[in-house]
Design an enzyme around this catalytic site. Structure first.
Site, PDB file in Angstrom:
ATOM      1  N   HIS A   8      47.985  16.027   0.476  1.00  0.00           N
ATOM      2  CA  HIS A   8      48.371  15.160   1.593  1.00  0.00           C
ATOM      3  C   HIS A   8      48.001  15.798   2.928  1.00  0.00           C
ATOM      4  O   HIS A   8      48.184  16.997   3.096  1.00  0.00           O
ATOM      5  CB  HIS A   8      49.883  14.922   1.537  1.00  0.00           C
TER       6      HIS A   8
ATOM      7  N   ILE B 248       5.949  12.895  -6.735  1.00  0.00           N
ATOM      8  CA  ILE B 248       6.705  13.079  -7.964  1.00  0.00           C
ATOM      9  C   ILE B 248       8.207  12.976  -7.693  1.00  0.00           C
ATOM     10  O   ILE B 248       8.687  13.326  -6.623  1.00  0.00           O
ATOM     11  CB  ILE B 248       6.336  14.446  -8.591  1.00  0.00           C
ATOM     12  N   GLY B 249       8.939  12.465  -8.669  1.00  0.00           N
ATOM     13  CA  GLY B 249      10.388  12.378  -8.531  1.00  0.00           C
ATOM     14  C   GLY B 249      10.977  11.017  -8.827  1.00  0.00           C
ATOM     15  O   GLY B 249      12.186  10.869  -8.953  1.00  0.00           O
ATOM     16  N   GLY B 250      10.134   9.989  -8.906  1.00  0.00           N
ATOM     17  CA  GLY B 250      10.621   8.666  -9.264  1.00  0.00           C
ATOM     18  C   GLY B 250      11.325   7.940  -8.136  1.00  0.00           C
ATOM     19  O   GLY B 250      11.313   8.370  -6.978  1.00  0.00           O
ATOM     20  N   THR B 251      11.961   6.838  -8.491  1.00  0.00           N
ATOM     21  CA  THR B 251      12.614   5.979  -7.496  1.00  0.00           C
ATOM     22  C   THR B 251      13.700   6.712  -6.733  1.00  0.00           C
ATOM     23  O   THR B 251      13.756   6.663  -5.502  1.00  0.00           O
ATOM     24  CB  THR B 251      13.210   4.736  -8.189  1.00  0.00           C
TER      25      THR B 251
ATOM     26  N   GLY C  42       0.764  -1.238   0.000  1.00  0.00           N
ATOM     27  CA  GLY C  42       0.000   0.000   0.000  1.00  0.00           C
ATOM     28  C   GLY C  42       0.792   1.283   0.000  1.00  0.00           C
ATOM     29  O   GLY C  42       0.213   2.370   0.066  1.00  0.00           O
ATOM     30  N   HIS C  43       2.116   1.212  -0.110  1.00  0.00           N
ATOM     31  CA  HIS C  43       2.915   2.430  -0.077  1.00  0.00           C
ATOM     32  C   HIS C  43       3.044   3.036  -1.474  1.00  0.00           C
ATOM     33  O   HIS C  43       3.294   2.338  -2.448  1.00  0.00           O
ATOM     34  CB  HIS C  43       4.314   2.132   0.469  1.00  0.00           C
ATOM     35  N   SER C  44       2.843   4.329  -1.563  1.00  0.00           N
ATOM     36  CA  SER C  44       3.088   5.067  -2.806  1.00  0.00           C
ATOM     37  C   SER C  44       3.787   6.368  -2.437  1.00  0.00           C
ATOM     38  O   SER C  44       4.002   6.663  -1.263  1.00  0.00           O
ATOM     39  CB  SER C  44       1.785   5.331  -3.566  1.00  0.00           C
ATOM     40  N   TRP C  45       4.126   7.174  -3.434  1.00  0.00           N
ATOM     41  CA  TRP C  45       4.898   8.375  -3.155  1.00  0.00           C
ATOM     42  C   TRP C  45       4.613   9.439  -4.199  1.00  0.00           C
ATOM     43  O   TRP C  45       3.851   9.241  -5.136  1.00  0.00           O
ATOM     44  CB  TRP C  45       6.395   8.047  -3.114  1.00  0.00           C
TER      45      TRP C  45
END
Length: 503
Positions: free
Chosen positions: A476, A63-66, A58-61
């Protein structure tokens, strides 16, 4: 059939003509957003279509994709949380007193809330950007009617339909985690669910040997969770095997257990636990959480690509596209992870989307160079790489035609606390075994590996030799200087461990 279900009394021509665009982009992940925004900047009238199919839990989200929601961003934040916890354990060696090690405890709920607040902030930023650029955003599922006509179904309760058309359509729908075809698979979760779990995962079995599986194992172990990883074949396929060896051996020292040579046969619910039966002599064991991280599949099931004449690879299901991102029919393009034989990397999707928009709307001829792309695995000891692995170089050029320079080193920040992780830190340069000594690949295992490799990736892209590295004056002390200090070859058989400090 779809056409007849939508306002039959309206002429189809009118429906399409009232919703015409210069470009339709399907998928608002990294590649889709990049393409949409660039095209809009170039004056195109853009429609961006995006909807997230909820996970089986049941999880969704937003805009923006994975990457923005359930991938790179939350993953890296949890990796950083793990690093902070480790630094606390060494603070007293640097004079920071008053830290009671017995009282240091990790709060999953605090971290999860803060991580997801950051994710939601990103969602909002994307929406604002689309509005500012006058991009027409549709929170809907897309389906091809033909190659330049799309029917969309809204996510509203009425599932409102509409029709859009454009001479150019870009598919950038990405991938989703794969569930195994075994009894009880639905009892497990994937990385799509992990970052929003309401409570700490507890004793966890992670099935998979790729970067998602190992990265999750790393930070969960740092949060004092009992973690086991089931690696069905070889871990981190495609990465340099020496480097993978050190990453895996170090991962085991953090408490992660590695199961090999078995598979999951079935999963059963026993109260709040998951009883896992393994094949062969693997036995039966109970876990609080089972995470499936053994592969990803194309997110294409609702698009009806056949209507557009878009061909996919028979084995992977990914879209077949050429170096110009053109699919198998005129006017349809594909960018990002959904394309066959492309590295599944966010920056590649972003660059592909941007350059595609340039070619479509500004007469550009530039295409993405897919060779020499750097990447990092954010395991507890990070692994960064650019170019060919030693194994790939041998296969391409022959063992007698390459040279491998390598070194084991101690990061400077590990010296005072005598951090035992230094035994796994490693750097390698693969070059041709001729007068040019052209660099073929660079590989680094250690802290901040991503920060180390990025600059070298620029140098690799323009072409450098081993002498270029060795003649560069080092900064260094830092871990990055280990590349320019390389002088011992594998072929020599000499001890590659660095000695001393300033001489």
């Amino acid at each position: 059939m779809l056409l007849s279900t939508f306002k039959r009394h309206l002429p189809i021509r009118r429906l399409f003509s009232s919703n015409k665009f210069d470009l339709i982009v399907i998928g608002a992940g990294s590649g889709g957003l990049s393409c949409s925004k660039r095209a809009a900047d170039l004056g195109a009238n853009v429609a961006l279509i995006d909807a997230v199919e909820p996970t089986p839990h049941g999880h969704s989200w937003g805009i923006g994709g994975t990457c923005a929601n359930v991938g790179c961003i939350p993953k890296k934040l949890m990796h950083q949380a793990a690093i902070v916890g480790k630094e606390l354990k060494h603070a007293d060696k640097y004079g920071w007193n008053g830290i009671d090690q017995e009282k240091i405890k990790h709060d999953w709920n605090v971290l999860s809330k803060n991580v997801n607040d950051r994710v939601k902030a990103n969602n909002w930023i994307y929406r604002v950007q689309l509005n500012q650029k006058k991009i027409n955003y549709f929170n809907a599922y897309a389906e091809f009617v033909d190659k330049d006509k799309i029917v969309i179904t809204g996510t509203d309760k009425n599932k409102t339909k509409n029709f859009l058309s454009a001479p150019n359509v870009v598919i950038s729908t990405g991938l989703r985690p794969k569930y195994p075809n075994i009894p009880g698979a639905e009892l497990g979760i994937t990385s799509d669910d992990l970052f929003t779990l309401a409570s700490v995962p507890g004793k966890t079995l992670i099935v998979g040997g790729g970067y998602v599986a190992l990265e999750c194992a790393g930070f969960l172990s740092a949060f004092n969770q009992n973690v086991e990883v089931l690696v069905r074949s070889i871990p981190l396929k495609g990465f340099d095997r020496d480097c993978v060896h050190f990453v895996m051996e170090h991962l085991k020292t953090t408490g992660v257990k590695v199961k090999e040579h078995v598979e999951v046969e079935r999963v059963e619910a026993v109260g709040s636990k998951k009883k896992v039966t393994f094949t062969g002599n693997g036995g039966v064991e109970e876990y609080d959480t089972v995470i499936w991280a053994a592969g990803r599949v194309p997110n294409l099931k609702s698009l009806n690509l056949d209507n557009a004449g878009v061909r996919t690879d028979k084995r992977s299901g990914k879209i077949l596209a050429d170096e110009f991102d053109r699919a198998s029919c005129n006017g349809v393009y594909a960018v990002g992870d959904i394309v066959q034989d492309r590295q599944e990397l966010t920056p590649l999707a972003i660059q592909s989307g941007k350059l595609l928009a340039d070619r479509l709307f500004s007469n550009s001829k530039q295409i993405v160079r897919f060779d020499g792309v750097a990447t990092t695995v954010f395991t507890p000891l990070e692994l960064s790489t650019v170019g060919l692995t030693e194994e790939e170089a041998i296969q391409k050029h022959g063992e007698d035609s390459i040279e491998v320079f390598h070194s084991h080193f101690t990061p400077f920040e590990y010296v005072v606390p005598q951090n035992k992780d230094s035994g796994f830190c490693y750097v390698k340069a693969v070059c041709t075994r001729d007068e040019s000594q052209k660099i073929l690949g660079l590989h680094f295992v250690g802290p901040n590996a991503a920060e180390v490799i990025q600059g070298y990736a620029v140098a690799f892209r323009v072409g450098i030799s081993m002498s270029d590295l060795q003649n560069t004056i080092a900064i260094h002390p830092c871990s990055s200087e280990e590349f320019v200090k390389l002088h011992i070859t594998k072929r020599s058989g000499q001890d590659p461990r660095t000695q001393g400090c300033c001489g």
